[in-house]
Design an enzyme around this catalytic site. Structure first.
Site, PDB file in Angstrom:
ATOM      1  N   CYS A 175      57.941-120.319  92.433  1.00 42.71           N
ATOM      2  CA  CYS A 175      57.689-119.099  93.204  1.00 42.71           C
ATOM      3  C   CYS A 175      56.241-118.657  93.131  1.00 42.71           C
ATOM      4  O   CYS A 175      55.743-118.013  94.063  1.00 42.71           O
ATOM      5  CB  CYS A 175      58.635-117.977  92.767  1.00 42.71           C
ATOM      6  N   ASP A 176      55.519-119.008  92.085  1.00 45.95           N
ATOM      7  CA  ASP A 176      54.100-118.656  91.981  1.00 45.95           C
ATOM      8  C   ASP A 176      53.315-119.175  93.183  1.00 45.95           C
ATOM      9  O   ASP A 176      52.306-118.580  93.593  1.00 45.95           O
ATOM     10  CB  ASP A 176      53.458-119.259  90.728  1.00 45.95           C
ATOM     11  N   ALA A 177      53.761-120.300  93.725  1.00 44.62           N
ATOM     12  CA  ALA A 177      53.053-120.921  94.847  1.00 44.62           C
ATOM     13  C   ALA A 177      52.928-119.986  96.038  1.00 44.62           C
ATOM     14  O   ALA A 177      51.999-120.120  96.848  1.00 44.62           O
ATOM     15  CB  ALA A 177      53.776-122.203  95.272  1.00 44.62           C
TER      16      ALA A 177
END
Length: 392
Positions: A175-177
């Site tokens: 999800c950081d992407a």
């Protein structure tokens, strides 16, 4: 960390307010209810003026510039997140010290991205390059960014093929992407009026959403290892609840604010991003701890019962942005943002250093008064860049 009460603003009742209130409604005395209402209103406001908030941001920048750090290289994602905060700080204040920091960084890095074309982290640094180019054209060299975007979005890779048996089955598998690449792609697409590029970004974003977004909790799993299937083998917190990492969800919500700030009102997929933003904002508001800062494990605050600055900074930025842009109700969210900002203030030391930042990781872990990272400073700058606008 220190109690946020130390940073609560004093309750001040001005003579002007008293005189006006007396003459129009109450003759000589406030009712008890009116006094309580006024005190609660004052308590929800920050102690610092916009000028003092800017001074705190400058101090954070100066300390961070004097204490450089990165995980892998000066062009890595940690600096990308930091200099995104620097860019937004300049946009909010116009203070040239922020823009100069970006220019100096870009010159040092020769305007390069990091080395992995297939990894979203490695273009985060380009947000600052694009911002500088907008402010002072012909200084930044955007060719490395353009080459990276072409390779990332168009070249084949095993992550895109779905042929792996681990969690890396889609391009943006963590999800950081969603903070690292989509805001850069959005900025670039709007610069060159390329809505087809926006559509490509949406396709990959939607893959991540479909895989990692929990429709019940309105939060993102960090990656497929943290998905909830109901199996006894699921990773879970000590209290039995799902694991939702604060910074991971901060990356998503902060990234959404950055994207929505640029996406055209008539863009086909803007309603999707706006709905996701609103759902997550509602959830984050509902689980804010009393001292203002969110815990590293969002549904298990007892796991590490102290505030954490990086996730909280991204939330503060995103929620304040929503207020400033008329998307979130001011009356509902202003107390949330001011309470969070007081917590962030408490984490900044006299030197300008911003502490209480969880170190690099993929799941909830503790922080301390002396734990810091450049991306934590970036989150602090992002928060300040919107908080100082709230009374304007």
């Amino acid at each position: 960390m220190p109690s946020s009460r130390l940073f609560d603003p004093p309750v001040i009742v001005s003579n002007t307010v008293l005189t006006k209130h007396t003459s129009h409604t109450m003759n000589r005395y406030f009712s008890i209810l009116a006094v309580l209402t006024l005190c609660l209103s004052c308590a929800s406001r920050p102690k610092q003026s916009p000028q003092t908030i800017e001074a705190a941001m400058v101090a954070a920048l100066q300390w961070q510039e004097a204490n450089p750090i990165q995980a892998k290289a000066p062009t890595d994602w940690t600096n990308g997140a930091y200099y995104t905060g620097v860019a937004r700080a300049h946009a909010a204040t116009g203070n040239p010290v922020f823009l100069q920091a970006i220019a100096d960084m870009g010159e040092r890095n020769d305007w390069q991205t990091y080395e992995r074309y297939f990894h979203a982290d490695d273009v985060a640094i380009s947000y600052a390059y694009l911002y500088l180019d907008e402010q002072t054209p012909d200084v930044a060299n955007l060719q490395p960014t353009e080459a990276w975007l072409d390779a990332h979005l168009n070249q084949p890779h095993e992550w895109k093929a779905g042929s792996r048996s681990d969690e890396k089955t889609i391009l943006w598998w963590w999800c950081d992407a969603l903070f690292m690449a989509p805001p850069v792609i959005t900025e670039y697409a709007m610069r060159y009026d390329d809505r087809a590029l926006l559509d490509t970004m949406y396709t990959y974003y939607r893959e991540t959403y479909d895989l990692l977004y929990d429709q019940e909790e309105h939060l993102f799993a960090r990656d497929a290892r943290y998905l909830w299937t109901g199996s006894p083998d699921d990773r879970r917190e000590v209290n039995g609840k799902k694991i939702f990492w604060s910074r991971g969800n901060g990356w998503v919500l902060g990234g959404l604010a950055l994207m929505l700030d640029e996406l055209p009102q008539d863009y086909t997929h803007r309603p999707f991003f706006l709905q996701l933003y609103r759902e997550m904002a509602t959830k984050i508001k509902a689980i804010q701890p009393d001292d203002g800062l969110w815990r590293t494990s969002l549904l298990s605050p007892e796991s590490f019962d102290h505030g954490e600055v990086s996730g909280s900074g991204f939330y503060t930025f995103a929620l304040a942005w929503g207020i400033n842009n008329g998307i979130l109700d001011r009356g509902d969210y202003l107390p949330v943002v001011y309470k969070a900002w007081r917590g962030l203030q408490a984490a900044q030391q006299a030197s300008g250093k911003v502490g209480w930042v969880q170190n690099i990781g993929a799941d909830p872990q503790p922080a301390s008064a002396d734990s810091w990272q450049n991306f934590g400073t970036g989150a602090f700058l992002l928060a300040g860049s919107e908080v100082l606008k709230l009374d304007n």
